[in-house]
Write an enzyme that holds these catalytic residues in place. Sequence first.
Site, PDB file in Angstrom:
ATOM      1  N   MET A  27      80.088  34.498  21.887  1.00 41.43           N
ATOM      2  CA  MET A  27      79.743  33.751  23.100  1.00 41.43           C
ATOM      3  C   MET A  27      80.057  32.262  22.908  1.00 41.43           C
ATOM      4  SD  MET A  27      76.520  35.636  24.814  1.00 41.43           S
ATOM      5  CE  MET A  27      75.229  34.931  23.801  1.00 41.43           C
ATOM      6  N   GLY A  28      80.848  31.945  21.884  1.00 37.88           N
ATOM      7  CA  GLY A  28      81.278  30.567  21.691  1.00 37.88           C
ATOM      8  C   GLY A  28      80.221  29.696  21.032  1.00 37.88           C
ATOM      9  N   LEU A  30      80.840  27.899  18.320  1.00 42.27           N
ATOM     10  CA  LEU A  30      81.053  28.594  17.054  1.00 42.27           C
ATOM     11  C   LEU A  30      80.482  27.844  15.851  1.00 42.27           C
ATOM     12  CD1 LEU A  30      84.723  29.785  17.636  1.00 42.27           C
ATOM     13  CD2 LEU A  30      82.574  30.986  18.137  1.00 42.27           C
ATOM     14  N   HIS A  31      80.001  28.627  14.898  1.00 44.50           N
ATOM     15  CA  HIS A  31      79.512  28.098  13.622  1.00 44.50           C
ATOM     16  C   HIS A  31      80.094  28.957  12.511  1.00 44.50           C
ATOM     17  CE1 HIS A  31      76.865  31.522  13.831  1.00 44.50           C
ATOM     18  NE2 HIS A  31      76.337  31.085  14.972  1.00 44.50           N
ATOM     19  N   GLY A  33      78.906  31.307  10.813  1.00 41.64           N
ATOM     20  CA  GLY A  33      78.652  32.758  10.930  1.00 41.64           C
ATOM     21  C   GLY A  33      79.787  33.435  11.675  1.00 41.64           C
ATOM     22  N   HIS A  34      80.171  32.859  12.811  1.00 39.87           N
ATOM     23  CA  HIS A  34      81.302  33.401  13.574  1.00 39.87           C
ATOM     24  C   HIS A  34      82.584  33.356  12.728  1.00 39.87           C
ATOM     25  CE1 HIS A  34      78.799  31.655  17.013  1.00 39.87           C
ATOM     26  NE2 HIS A  34      78.861  32.929  17.322  1.00 39.87           N
ATOM     27  N   ASP A 147      72.525  40.189  14.188  1.00 41.52           N
ATOM     28  CA  ASP A 147      72.088  40.928  15.371  1.00 41.52           C
ATOM     29  C   ASP A 147      72.059  42.404  14.994  1.00 41.52           C
ATOM     30  OD1 ASP A 147      72.086  38.741  17.566  1.00 41.52           O
ATOM     31  OD2 ASP A 147      73.930  38.436  16.444  1.00 41.52           O
ATOM     32  N   GLN A 150      71.969  45.106  17.731  1.00 42.89           N
ATOM     33  CA  GLN A 150      73.249  45.119  18.447  1.00 42.89           C
ATOM     34  C   GLN A 150      74.295  45.901  17.663  1.00 42.89           C
ATOM     35  OE1 GLN A 150      75.073  41.640  20.579  1.00 42.89           O
ATOM     36  NE2 GLN A 150      76.166  41.426  18.662  1.00 42.89           N
ATOM     37  N   MET A 181      72.261  31.027  10.703  1.00 45.25           N
ATOM     38  CA  MET A 181      73.034  30.232  11.668  1.00 45.25           C
ATOM     39  C   MET A 181      73.008  30.913  13.021  1.00 45.25           C
ATOM     40  SD  MET A 181      76.321  28.773   9.687  1.00 45.25           S
ATOM     41  CE  MET A 181      76.095  27.802   8.193  1.00 45.25           C
TER      42      MET A 181
HETATM   43  P1  AMP Z   1      77.139  35.364  19.434  1.00 48.24           P
HETATM   44  O1  AMP Z   1      78.148  34.299  19.699  1.00 48.24           O
HETATM   45  O2  AMP Z   1      75.776  34.862  19.130  1.00 48.24           O
HETATM   46  O3  AMP Z   1      77.169  36.450  20.493  1.00 48.24           O
HETATM   47  O4  AMP Z   1      77.590  36.089  18.094  1.00 48.24           O
HETATM   48  C1  AMP Z   1      78.893  36.642  17.966  1.00 48.24           C
HETATM   49  C2  AMP Z   1      78.961  37.446  16.689  1.00 48.24           C
HETATM   50  O5  AMP Z   1      78.700  36.604  15.575  1.00 48.24           O
HETATM   51  C3  AMP Z   1      77.934  38.588  16.629  1.00 48.24           C
HETATM   52  O6  AMP Z   1      78.534  39.718  16.015  1.00 48.24           O
HETATM   53  C4  AMP Z   1      76.859  37.992  15.765  1.00 48.24           C
HETATM   54  O7  AMP Z   1      76.101  38.966  15.074  1.00 48.24           O
HETATM   55  C5  AMP Z   1      77.682  37.171  14.792  1.00 48.24           C
HETATM   56  N1  AMP Z   1      76.853  36.132  14.181  1.00 48.24           N
HETATM   57  C6  AMP Z   1      76.096  35.194  14.829  1.00 48.24           C
HETATM   58  N2  AMP Z   1      75.423  34.441  13.933  1.00 48.24           N
HETATM   59  C7  AMP Z   1      75.738  34.930  12.705  1.00 48.24           C
HETATM   60  C8  AMP Z   1      75.365  34.577  11.372  1.00 48.24           C
HETATM   61  N3  AMP Z   1      74.508  33.590  11.110  1.00 48.24           N
HETATM   62  N4  AMP Z   1      75.894  35.289  10.346  1.00 48.24           N
HETATM   63  C9  AMP Z   1      76.759  36.307  10.600  1.00 48.24           C
HETATM   64  N5  AMP Z   1      77.152  36.687  11.826  1.00 48.24           N
HETATM   65  C10 AMP Z   1      76.656  36.003  12.872  1.00 48.24           C
END
Ligand code: AMP
Length: 278
Positions: A27-28, A30-31, A33-34, A147, A150, A181
Amino acid sequence: MDVLTSPAQMHAWRTKVTGSVGLIPTMGYLHDGHLSLVRASRQRDTATVASIFVNPTQFGPGEDFERYPRSEADDLRLLEEAGVAAVYLPSAAAMYPDRYQTYVEVEEVTRRLEGEHRPGHFRGVTTVVLKLFNAVQPGRAYFGRKDAQQLRVIRRMAEDLDLAVEVVPCPIVREADGLAMSSRNIYLTQAERAAAPVIFRRLRVAGAAWAAGERRAEALREIVLRGLASEPLATVEYVSLADDVTLEEREGIVAGPALLSVVVRFGRTRLLDNLELV
Ligand code: AMP
């Protein structure tokens, strides 16, 4: 790096690519983790596609859809630096045109935890992820263990609907002080940010108890709850110890692998974290 903004454009791009394609749905904002998911795909796939779409159908009324943080220019720069071949950046109108009326619903595993606290959330998630899979047609799709539910829901959908997509789980990336993150961490005030690492600290205490042989579900949940209760800025939404696959809440003595997961509110910010007990 190509930027595609409609399903038709994405399809056209995809037909020109040979070799394996990996998809990272996001969902943008970005950090790292992404970006760790991007790196995982870059190691295995010929071409990596990242999608950025703040999906309205997975937000409930009164949730943070309108104020969800956005930073398209920074995101595109980070993805380009990370070696992504294409970014899929559809508009809401391209994803859900007038008269849109088709949704995907996974049953049992969506009813607990996040599904219970955010009714309709997973219906939005599975619908958008299937649409992303159809537009990009990846061989692999990468999801973070952050998640946790999910990930299990998407796996279930992929298996049940015979999708030819390998769902690849990736480890949780944390800040130096242990906070997982998240794009939503930006909402935290300074005091809340300073307090938030308590979540992972308590998960680790429970993890250590598990490693030392503690198998009473109630005792393990209590370790987390008690620690969080001592943090005045934290409001616990739930602490769950559930079956690792079905996510059914565990009671009594826990036999197999389990998922210890928590949702804690700091002010208006809802933070998720979890620890897999294996
Ligand atoms: P989001 O942008 O929050 O929808 O996350 C997109 C993807 O990045 C999802 O598969 C999340 O599980 C993954 N994600 C988000 N935060 C982290 C994190 N801290 N470590 C690993 N994966 C992450």
